[in-house]
Design an enzyme around this catalytic site. Sequence first.
Site, mmCIF file in Angstrom:
data_model
loop_
_atom_site.group_PDB
_atom_site.id
_atom_site.type_symbol
_atom_site.label_atom_id
_atom_site.label_comp_id
_atom_site.label_asym_id
_atom_site.label_seq_id
_atom_site.Cartn_x
_atom_site.Cartn_y
_atom_site.Cartn_z
ATOM 1 N N TYR A 136 -15.707 49.148 -66.522
ATOM 2 C CA TYR A 136 -16.335 49.734 -67.705
ATOM 3 C C TYR A 136 -17.055 48.634 -68.472
ATOM 4 O O TYR A 136 -16.433 47.749 -69.046
ATOM 5 C CB TYR A 136 -15.254 50.390 -68.567
ATOM 6 C CG TYR A 136 -15.746 51.124 -69.807
ATOM 7 C CD1 TYR A 136 -17.094 51.321 -70.083
ATOM 8 C CD2 TYR A 136 -14.831 51.651 -70.713
ATOM 9 C CE1 TYR A 136 -17.512 51.995 -71.206
ATOM 10 C CE2 TYR A 136 -15.240 52.338 -71.847
ATOM 11 C CZ TYR A 136 -16.581 52.502 -72.089
ATOM 12 O OH TYR A 136 -17.000 53.179 -73.217
ATOM 13 N N LYS A 164 -19.080 51.934 -64.849
ATOM 14 C CA LYS A 164 -19.506 52.776 -65.958
ATOM 15 C C LYS A 164 -20.399 51.909 -66.838
ATOM 16 O O LYS A 164 -19.926 51.001 -67.520
ATOM 17 C CB LYS A 164 -18.308 53.302 -66.760
ATOM 18 C CG LYS A 164 -18.719 54.134 -67.985
ATOM 19 C CD LYS A 164 -17.512 54.536 -68.816
ATOM 20 C CE LYS A 164 -17.933 55.287 -70.074
ATOM 21 N NZ LYS A 164 -16.780 55.633 -70.939
#
Length: 302
Positions: A136, A164
Amino acid sequence: MTSAWRGVFPAATTQFQADQSLDIKATMRHLDRMIEAGVHGMIMLGTVGENCSLEYAEKLEVLKATVEHVGGRVPVLSGVAEYTTKLASRFAADAQKAGVDGLMVLPAMVYKADPREAVTHFRTVAKASDLPIMVYNNPVTYGVDLKPEMMADLADEPKLVAIKESSEDVRRITDLKNVCGSRYTLFCGVDDLVLESLMLGATGWISGLVNAFPAENRLLWDLAASGRWEEAVAVYRWYMPLLHLDTHVKLVQYIKLAVQECGLGTESVRAPRLTLVGDERERVLAVIRKGIADRPKPGKTA
């Protein structure tokens, strides 16, 4: 290690009772509504799930309940957002024991790691479990930017399978493709950049507003995935004022208020977050209610 993750993955809310205690039953009901609308996976304990506001044991309680309740209908991933690499590694191992299908790992919280430290953090956490990992990247919120060159450095770690991307710079999708090729599955992590990201090569979307508008999220995804760009743009323009709520520091309160207005849960949050009041509340409600009134009708685009 490979992953078939793609499509719309909600960054699911954690529902609370009025006294801020966990409401597991309400959380599971909310997951059902999103799964019934056709989401492709589930992210528990992300930012929208108020990860850093839950006690360690509460996080595992949420994960165990989710795995049992979802019962394999969609992949379940857990956010890993801890203050130290050691604690993140411990939680990764415990999340595997809870039965999740994968992890979404953040840099260590609070401390702003340099590139060498950040890469070491992800390598270490990857060794703590057998699970595939989504990295992330959210420098806007967490202050650590995992640039394409760093992801190329990490490419020899097989458990890191997806990214992400939440830098709010849509050029990153192309840069990641140019530097890393097809090594990682790319997910858009910023709601109001999703259509641009999908056009540039992202094949997944970690969404916040899907918590309130799961059917419309799926509609936008389906139109984009089938190359029906003109229709997708029409839905995107309707959705954009709502999607902007995902990029505010109070995105949790905004999204949970939208969830409540759509009848899918409550706006209760855990302190230090507080529910919205006054002019701010009325301003956000106006956006939400206009979105509800103008939402695309079933079988039609906006």
